[in-house]
Scaffold this motif. Structure first.
Motif, PDB file in Angstrom:
ATOM      1  N   VAL A   1       0.823  -1.214   0.000  1.00 40.25           N
ATOM      2  CA  VAL A   1       0.000   0.000   0.000  1.00 40.25           C
ATOM      3  C   VAL A   1       0.856   1.262   0.000  1.00 40.25           C
ATOM      4  O   VAL A   1       0.601   2.198  -0.759  1.00 40.25           O
ATOM      5  CB  VAL A   1      -0.972  -0.025   1.204  1.00 40.25           C
ATOM      6  CG1 VAL A   1      -1.626   1.318   1.407  1.00 40.25           C
ATOM      7  CG2 VAL A   1      -2.012  -1.107   1.014  1.00 40.25           C
ATOM      8  N   VAL A   2       1.871   1.313   0.832  1.00 40.46           N
ATOM      9  CA  VAL A   2       2.736   2.497   0.915  1.00 40.46           C
ATOM     10  C   VAL A   2       3.457   2.714  -0.409  1.00 40.46           C
ATOM     11  O   VAL A   2       3.561   3.846  -0.887  1.00 40.46           O
ATOM     12  CB  VAL A   2       3.745   2.361   2.075  1.00 40.46           C
ATOM     13  CG1 VAL A   2       4.731   3.504   2.071  1.00 40.46           C
ATOM     14  CG2 VAL A   2       3.019   2.298   3.408  1.00 40.46           C
ATOM     15  N   GLN A   3       3.926   1.638  -1.024  1.00 43.73           N
ATOM     16  CA  GLN A   3       4.607   1.744  -2.309  1.00 43.73           C
ATOM     17  C   GLN A   3       3.670   2.288  -3.385  1.00 43.73           C
ATOM     18  O   GLN A   3       4.060   3.155  -4.176  1.00 43.73           O
ATOM     19  CB  GLN A   3       5.139   0.372  -2.722  1.00 43.73           C
ATOM     20  CG  GLN A   3       5.884   0.395  -4.039  1.00 43.73           C
ATOM     21  CD  GLN A   3       6.296  -0.987  -4.504  1.00 43.73           C
ATOM     22  OE1 GLN A   3       5.707  -1.983  -4.083  1.00 43.73           O
ATOM     23  NE2 GLN A   3       7.282  -1.052  -5.363  1.00 43.73           N
ATOM     24  N   ILE A   4       2.436   1.821  -3.396  1.00 46.49           N
ATOM     25  CA  ILE A   4       1.468   2.307  -4.381  1.00 46.49           C
ATOM     26  C   ILE A   4       1.197   3.789  -4.178  1.00 46.49           C
ATOM     27  O   ILE A   4       1.164   4.568  -5.133  1.00 46.49           O
ATOM     28  CB  ILE A   4       0.167   1.481  -4.319  1.00 46.49           C
ATOM     29  CG1 ILE A   4       0.407   0.096  -4.906  1.00 46.49           C
ATOM     30  CG2 ILE A   4      -0.970   2.183  -5.052  1.00 46.49           C
ATOM     31  CD1 ILE A   4      -0.762  -0.846  -4.800  1.00 46.49           C
ATOM     32  N   GLU A   5       1.008   4.202  -2.928  1.00 50.39           N
ATOM     33  CA  GLU A   5       0.749   5.623  -2.638  1.00 50.39           C
ATOM     34  C   GLU A   5       1.904   6.486  -3.139  1.00 50.39           C
ATOM     35  O   GLU A   5       1.689   7.527  -3.775  1.00 50.39           O
ATOM     36  CB  GLU A   5       0.549   5.810  -1.140  1.00 50.39           C
ATOM     37  CG  GLU A   5       0.179   7.224  -0.750  1.00 50.39           C
ATOM     38  CD  GLU A   5      -0.066   7.361   0.749  1.00 50.39           C
ATOM     39  OE1 GLU A   5      -0.526   8.442   1.134  1.00 50.39           O
ATOM     40  OE2 GLU A   5       0.206   6.425   1.518  1.00 50.39           O
TER      41      GLU A   5
END
Length: 98
Positions: A57-61
């Motif tokens: 999730v953090v990588q996508i954001e």
């Protein structure tokens, strides 16, 4: 697990596919995508609900924020996404999250 992302975007040709490709490359399935009209600052709001691995999730954001036409990307919650009664249209706070 489902996750919700809120983006402030400049609605330009190709922004939808570029955002979708970020999710696809990380093994996420987009369940819901909505783009609202321009607000007072001239930006559009994009809401994306996707299913995938919580560890990405953090990588996508961060990847969404790197897109040229994305002004701001914010991960909202996985708890809201799993609520079967969630109606994004009736949750104006979600659209104003960014």
């Amino acid at each position: 697990m489902q996750h919700i992302f809120s983006l402030s975007i400049n609605k330009k040709p190709g922004i939808i596919i570029r955002a979708a490709l970020i999710f696809e490359r990380r093994g996420f399935d987009i369940d819901f995508m909505e783009i609202s009209g321009e607000d007072s600052s001239g930006l559009n709001k994009m809401i994306i609900r996707a299913t995938g691995d919580s560890s990405k999730v953090v990588q996508i954001e961060k990847q969404l924020e790197k897109l040229i036409d994305v002004v701001k990307a914010k991960y909202i919650s996985s708890e809201l996404a799993t609520d079967n009664k969630l109606q994004l249209e009736s949750k104006p706070a979600l659209l104003k999250a960014v």
